[in-house]
Design a protein around this motif. Structure first.
Motif, PDB file in Angstrom:
ATOM      1  N   LYS A 133      11.267  21.171  15.847  1.00 17.40           N
ATOM      2  CA  LYS A 133      11.205  20.156  14.811  1.00 17.40           C
ATOM      3  C   LYS A 133       9.736  19.838  14.547  1.00 17.40           C
ATOM      4  N   PRO A 134       9.382  19.321  13.402  1.00 16.00           N
ATOM      5  CA  PRO A 134       7.985  18.985  13.131  1.00 16.00           C
ATOM      6  C   PRO A 134       7.456  18.004  14.162  1.00 16.00           C
ATOM      7  N   GLY A 135       6.323  18.329  14.767  1.00 18.25           N
ATOM      8  CA  GLY A 135       5.686  17.503  15.784  1.00 18.25           C
ATOM      9  C   GLY A 135       6.220  17.688  17.194  1.00 18.25           C
ATOM     10  N   GLN A 136       7.247  18.507  17.373  1.00 13.43           N
ATOM     11  CA  GLN A 136       7.815  18.736  18.701  1.00 13.43           C
ATOM     12  C   GLN A 136       6.927  19.670  19.485  1.00 13.43           C
ATOM     13  N   LYS A 137       6.699  19.344  20.767  1.00 13.31           N
ATOM     14  CA  LYS A 137       5.905  20.206  21.634  1.00 13.31           C
ATOM     15  C   LYS A 137       6.780  21.321  22.153  1.00 13.31           C
TER      16      LYS A 137
END
Length: 191
Positions: free
Chosen positions: A184-188
């Motif tokens: 997901k966007p911003g997921q590490k």
């Protein structure tokens, strides 16, 4: 010997027996202070297990340190892996456990109730914390045995099958290969 002298003598022997026999029995029940160990041996595994179980007790869902045979692990580390100064520190600690238990409660550590074991170990934990604070302040101070005993307990328990599979969520490494995992966007990413 006349009959009168015999009765007087046997009467005093009977009185002496009646009064000294209970005194001897009671004096035989007096607890004896523990003898300091020169080494930790296999016969000390029960006390190591009791200490470990007090640090990591069993719960309703998870077996404790005694079930994981943490005392055997600590003994193996003592005999095979620890440096001489750590061996001496652990030996000093086990001797102190029994000596303090006897000094306060007139029994060895294994003979104490759960609350008294916890009381002793909580005091050692506080002492070790104070030692750490003094060392952090730059004061020259030796290590406390409780830190070593606690770290051996933790590594022995969580390195065992029980600690790895029942006390933790078992996640085998390296695990299965997953070539494409959407993020997901911003997921590490997973490490």
């Amino acid at each position: 010997m006349k009959r009168k002298d015999f009765l007087r003598l046997s009467g005093s022997l009977a009185v002496g027996t009646v009064t000294t026999a209970p005194a001897l029995l009671v004096s035989g029940c007096e607890p004896t202070p523990p003898v300091a160990r020169e080494n930790i041996t296999e016969k000390d595994i029960p006390i190591l297990n009791e200490v470990a179980e007090t640090i990591l007790p069993a719960t309703k869902d998870v077996p404790g340190a005694k079930a994981a045979k943490t005392g055997d692990y600590i003994f193996m580390m003592y005999t095979d892996m620890l440096k001489d100064d750590d061996r001496a520190l652990l030996l000093l600690g086990i001797n102190k456990l029994d000596a303090d238990a006897f000094g306060l409660f007139k029994t060895d550590f294994n003979g104490l109730e759960k609350e008294k074991k916890e009381f002793l170990l909580r005091n050692y934990h506080n002492e070790a914390f104070a030692y750490g604070q003094q060392k952090a302040a730059g004061l020259p101070i030796n290590k406390h045995f409780y830190g070593l005993l606690r770290s051996l307990t933790l590594s022995g328990y969580f390195g065992s099958e029980i600690g790895s599979t029942k006390a933790r969520i078992y996640n085998p490494v390296p695990g299965g290969f997953k070539g494409c995992i959407p993020l997901k966007p911003g997921q590490k990413p997973l490490g």
